[in-house]
Design an enzyme around this catalytic site. Structure first.
Site, PDB file in Angstrom:
ATOM      1  N   LYS A   1       1.002  -1.312  -0.115  1.00 42.76           N
ATOM      2  CA  LYS A   1      -0.092   0.014  -0.086  1.00 42.76           C
ATOM      3  C   LYS A   1       0.780   1.280  -0.043  1.00 42.76           C
ATOM      4  CE  LYS A   1      -1.565   2.984   3.156  1.00 42.76           C
ATOM      5  NZ  LYS A   1      -1.851   4.177   2.299  1.00 42.76           N
TER       6      LYS A   1
ATOM      7  N   GLU B   1      10.300  16.132  14.619  1.00 45.25           N
ATOM      8  CA  GLU B   1      10.340  16.163  13.287  1.00 45.25           C
ATOM      9  C   GLU B   1       9.435  17.260  12.621  1.00 45.25           C
ATOM     10  OE1 GLU B   1       9.407  12.619  11.030  1.00 45.25           O
ATOM     11  OE2 GLU B   1      11.534  13.036  10.036  1.00 45.25           O
TER      12      GLU B   1
ATOM     13  N   GLU C   1      10.883   2.090   9.850  1.00 51.88           N
ATOM     14  CA  GLU C   1      11.836   3.008   9.578  1.00 51.88           C
ATOM     15  C   GLU C   1      11.156   4.366   9.609  1.00 51.88           C
ATOM     16  OE1 GLU C   1      14.889   3.180   9.221  1.00 51.88           O
ATOM     17  OE2 GLU C   1      15.384   0.976   8.907  1.00 51.88           O
TER      18      GLU C   1
HETATM   19  P1  NAD Z   1       2.741   8.408   7.819  1.00 53.39           P
HETATM   20  O1  NAD Z   1       2.899   7.687   9.017  1.00 53.39           O
HETATM   21  O2  NAD Z   1       1.552   9.212   8.084  1.00 53.39           O
HETATM   22  O3  NAD Z   1       2.223   7.366   6.599  1.00 53.39           O
HETATM   23  C1  NAD Z   1       2.842   6.432   6.325  1.00 53.39           C
HETATM   24  C2  NAD Z   1       2.174   5.296   5.700  1.00 53.39           C
HETATM   25  O4  NAD Z   1       1.483   4.926   6.750  1.00 53.39           O
HETATM   26  C3  NAD Z   1       1.163   6.010   4.462  1.00 53.39           C
HETATM   27  O5  NAD Z   1       1.135   5.157   3.450  1.00 53.39           O
HETATM   28  C4  NAD Z   1      -0.140   5.948   5.464  1.00 53.39           C
HETATM   29  O6  NAD Z   1      -1.226   5.916   4.545  1.00 53.39           O
HETATM   30  C5  NAD Z   1       0.011   4.734   6.206  1.00 53.39           C
HETATM   31  N1  NAD Z   1      -0.997   4.699   7.367  1.00 53.39           N
HETATM   32  C6  NAD Z   1      -1.208   5.715   8.070  1.00 53.39           C
HETATM   33  N2  NAD Z   1      -1.914   5.376   9.380  1.00 53.39           N
HETATM   34  C7  NAD Z   1      -2.110   4.040   9.223  1.00 53.39           C
HETATM   35  C8  NAD Z   1      -2.731   3.055  10.166  1.00 53.39           C
HETATM   36  N3  NAD Z   1      -3.553   3.231  10.954  1.00 53.39           N
HETATM   37  N4  NAD Z   1      -2.540   1.797   9.466  1.00 53.39           N
HETATM   38  C9  NAD Z   1      -1.755   1.422   8.594  1.00 53.39           C
HETATM   39  N5  NAD Z   1      -1.056   2.383   7.910  1.00 53.39           N
HETATM   40  C10 NAD Z   1      -1.171   3.689   8.224  1.00 53.39           C
HETATM   41  O7  NAD Z   1       4.094   9.190   7.372  1.00 53.39           O
HETATM   42  P2  NAD Z   1       4.111  10.069   5.898  1.00 53.39           P
HETATM   43  O8  NAD Z   1       3.727  11.433   6.344  1.00 53.39           O
HETATM   44  O9  NAD Z   1       3.732   9.320   4.646  1.00 53.39           O
HETATM   45  O10 NAD Z   1       5.785  10.000   5.835  1.00 53.39           O
HETATM   46  C11 NAD Z   1       6.468  10.942   6.478  1.00 53.39           C
HETATM   47  C12 NAD Z   1       7.276  10.192   7.695  1.00 53.39           C
HETATM   48  O11 NAD Z   1       8.222   9.021   6.993  1.00 53.39           O
HETATM   49  C13 NAD Z   1       8.287  11.046   8.397  1.00 53.39           C
HETATM   50  O12 NAD Z   1       8.296  10.828   9.855  1.00 53.39           O
HETATM   51  C14 NAD Z   1       9.778  10.614   7.681  1.00 53.39           C
HETATM   52  O13 NAD Z   1      10.753  10.908   8.486  1.00 53.39           O
HETATM   53  C15 NAD Z   1       9.259   9.065   7.578  1.00 53.39           C
HETATM   54  N6  NAD Z   1      10.318   8.453   6.830  1.00 53.39           N
HETATM   55  C16 NAD Z   1      11.413   7.535   7.046  1.00 53.39           C
HETATM   56  C17 NAD Z   1      12.123   6.906   6.349  1.00 53.39           C
HETATM   57  C18 NAD Z   1      13.195   6.243   6.942  1.00 53.39           C
HETATM   58  O14 NAD Z   1      13.727   5.263   6.223  1.00 53.39           O
HETATM   59  N7  NAD Z   1      13.602   6.274   8.200  1.00 53.39           N
HETATM   60  C19 NAD Z   1      12.211   7.208   5.174  1.00 53.39           C
HETATM   61  C20 NAD Z   1      11.195   8.245   4.622  1.00 53.39           C
HETATM   62  C21 NAD Z   1      10.254   8.877   5.198  1.00 53.39           C
END
Ligand code: NAD
Length: 482
Positions: free
Chosen positions: A173, A383, A250
């Site tokens: 997803k 962050e 991650e």
């Molecule tokens: P997010 O946590 O909002 O969403 C990530 C994913 O999780 C999306 O696909 C979202 O639809 C899904 N999601 C949200 N709620 C969920 C739930 N209840 N159950 C299952 N899935 C759910 O993060 P974002 O805004 O898409 O991305 C930004 C974040 O990602 C930042 O914190 C960034 O640092 C992190 N990030 C980390 C890395 C790494 O490798 N450490 C790399 C890229 C981004």
């Protein structure tokens, strides 16, 4: 006419009852396409397809898996300009950044094509006479993958490639803000010869599709990249599930870049400008804390400000743009809120931070540089995930190291110095998963492990040969031959 993109389940394009529009953050009048908003029923169908495909795929030869991944790599690399444009149009990073990321995805697929052939085991003598021991690695099963919006093709590629190389089947997803890049990648992999059901794409909301993947009994493992809050809840759900699921997270960062008095100023400014602001600061490895010793502080701030003044913030697809828009209205609001919080906390907004208007309506923000920050301020601890950085002035190297490590995160940490003594000490004592000397905190190679400590990562590392720790499970077999 707006194109409709369906979910890809069991080798077929499956219609959805609702679709949502994917908008270009550089120009909100530009609708990229209508993308399926998946449901729990779609996830059930996708997991069933992945489960049915697992026995045959898990026993396929390494040569078969190599060929699929290599073919997919060839197509991604041949189409890197087009895929880069798709990516930049939906995510807002500049076209060179988008093409660079598409190229990275192709390289990752090629690397793991080779890894499929390199999976080995061990034959170990037993402590008991006549007994032989064999340690082998087997695929885990159906893997659920949930990815964020900021690397729309590289992150799906670095999860999918090892999962498939080692014989797992997948339900993925992508983030609902950027489904097009992942859709294109899955389409390429399927056409490269994956048997039906080995790889399934269900697009839609995290709370619906993501949740259904996590709760599904037949999903053996979850690989997640995203925010700490979501990651924590996912890990808890995986542990509470019956049967329990393997999980890898991650998450975020608040990455320090230390600049010492003896640093080469030009290098330090380049590392800061790149690490903090490129890709609009929307990288988990972004240097959002610039920790600078007294002797170079004023020169560094002046030179960085001059560098920022020369950066063009504009449409991601336009030639000459250095910084594209923020990904959406919500993230722009978050960035602006943090800029207001920084000012209230007593930091000085030294440069930028203004919303900008460009030819087309988009989410444009001037990069923001705060000075006079402490490491206790919220802008130095939380962050932000935007083009916002805090300069923290410190006395000497020892204080710089202490401040760098004083964080709940631990993904990447950088130091700019010409001293072998300090760079060596920093490499050994930094509490981060990745350390950069005279390099930006962001920007990593694909053939070595990627990941962090503390609140940044949980579970085995991603990428390189280390990816096998998550995507395989070890079996120890004892044989008494008489
Ligand atoms: P997010 O946590 O909002 O969403 C990530 C994913 O999780 C999306 O696909 C979202 O639809 C899904 N999601 C949200 N709620 C969920 C739930 N209840 N159950 C299952 N899935 C759910 O993060 P974002 O805004 O898409 O991305 C930004 C974040 O990602 C930042 O914190 C960034 O640092 C992190 N990030 C980390 C890395 C790494 O490798 N450490 C790399 C890229 C981004």
């Amino acid at each position: 006419m707006t194109m409709q993109f369906k979910n890809l389940i069991g080798g077929e394009a499956v219609s959805a009852s609702t679709y949502s529009a994917n908008l270009n953050p550089s120009n909100t009048g530009d609708v990229i396409g209508e993308f399926a908003a998946g449901t729990k029923a779609d996830v059930d169908q996708a997991v069933a397809a992945a489960k049915a495909a697992f026995p045959a795929w898990s026993r396929s030869t390494p040569q078969e898996r190599y060929e699929v991944l290599k073919k997919a790599s060839d197509e991604v690399l041949a189409r890197k300009d087009e895929l880069g444009r798709i990516l930049s149009r939906e995510e807002g990073k500049t076209l060179p950044e988008g093409i660079g990321e598409a190229t990275r995805a192709g390289q990752i697929l090629a690397f793991f094509a080779g890894e499929a052939l390199r999976l080995n085991g061990e034959a170990v003598p037993s402590i008991r006479p006549g007994v032989g021991i064999e340690v082998t690695r087997e695929p885990v099963g159906v893997i659920g993958m949930i990815t964020p919006w900021n690397f729309p093709i590289a992150i799906p590629a670095w999860k999918l490639a090892p999962a498939l190389a080692y014989g797992n089947t997948v339900v993925i997803k992508p983030a609902d803000l950027v489904p097009h890049s992942a859709w294109a990648l899955v389409d390429i992999l399927q056409r490269a010869g994956l048997p039906k059901g080995v790889l399934n794409l269900v697009m839609g909301r995290g709370s619906v599709v993501g949740q259904a993947i996590i709760e599904h009994r037949d999903v053996a493992a979850i690989s997640f990249t995203g925010s700490v809050g979501t990651g924590r809840a996912i890990a808890a759900a995986c542990v509470a599930a019956t049967p329990m699921k393997k999980v890898q997270l991650e998450m975020g960062g608040k990455n320090p870049l230390v600049v010492l008095d003896d640093a080469d100023l030009k290098t330090a400014v380049e590392c800061a400008a790149n690490g903090a602001y490129f890709s609009t600061g929307q990288r988990c490895t972004a240097s959002s804390r610039l920790i600078v010793t007294e002797g170079i502080h004023d020169r560094f701030v002046a030179a960085l400000t001059e560098r920022l003044q020369g950066l063009v913030v504009d449409d991601a697809l336009k030639a000459g743009t250095h910084i594209g828009p923020v990904v959406d209205a919500k993230q722009l609001e978050t960035d602006e809120n943090y800029i207001a919080i920084g000012r209230t906390e007593g930091a000085k907004l030294h440069w930028g931070g203004e919303r900008l208007n460009r030819e087309n309506p988009g989410f444009y923000l001037q990069p923001a540089l705060f000075t006079e920050c402490t490491n206790q301020m919220r802008i130095s601890r939380e962050e932000i995930f935007g083009p916002v950085a805090s300069v923290i002035r410190v006395k000497d190297y020892e204080e710089a190291l202490a401040v760098a490590n004083d964080t709940d995160f631990g993904l990447s940490a950088g130091i700019c110095t010409s001293s072998l003594k300090y760079s060596t000490h920093f490499r050994r004592n930094s509490e981060a998963g990745m350390v950069m000397v005279n390099l930006p905190t962001a920007g990593v190679d694909y053939h070595v492990p990627f990941g962090g400590r503390k609140g940044s990562s949980y579970g085995p590392r991603e990428q390189g040969a280390y990816a096998r720790e998550f995507y395989t499970t070890v079996k120890t077999a004892y044989t008494f031959a008489g």
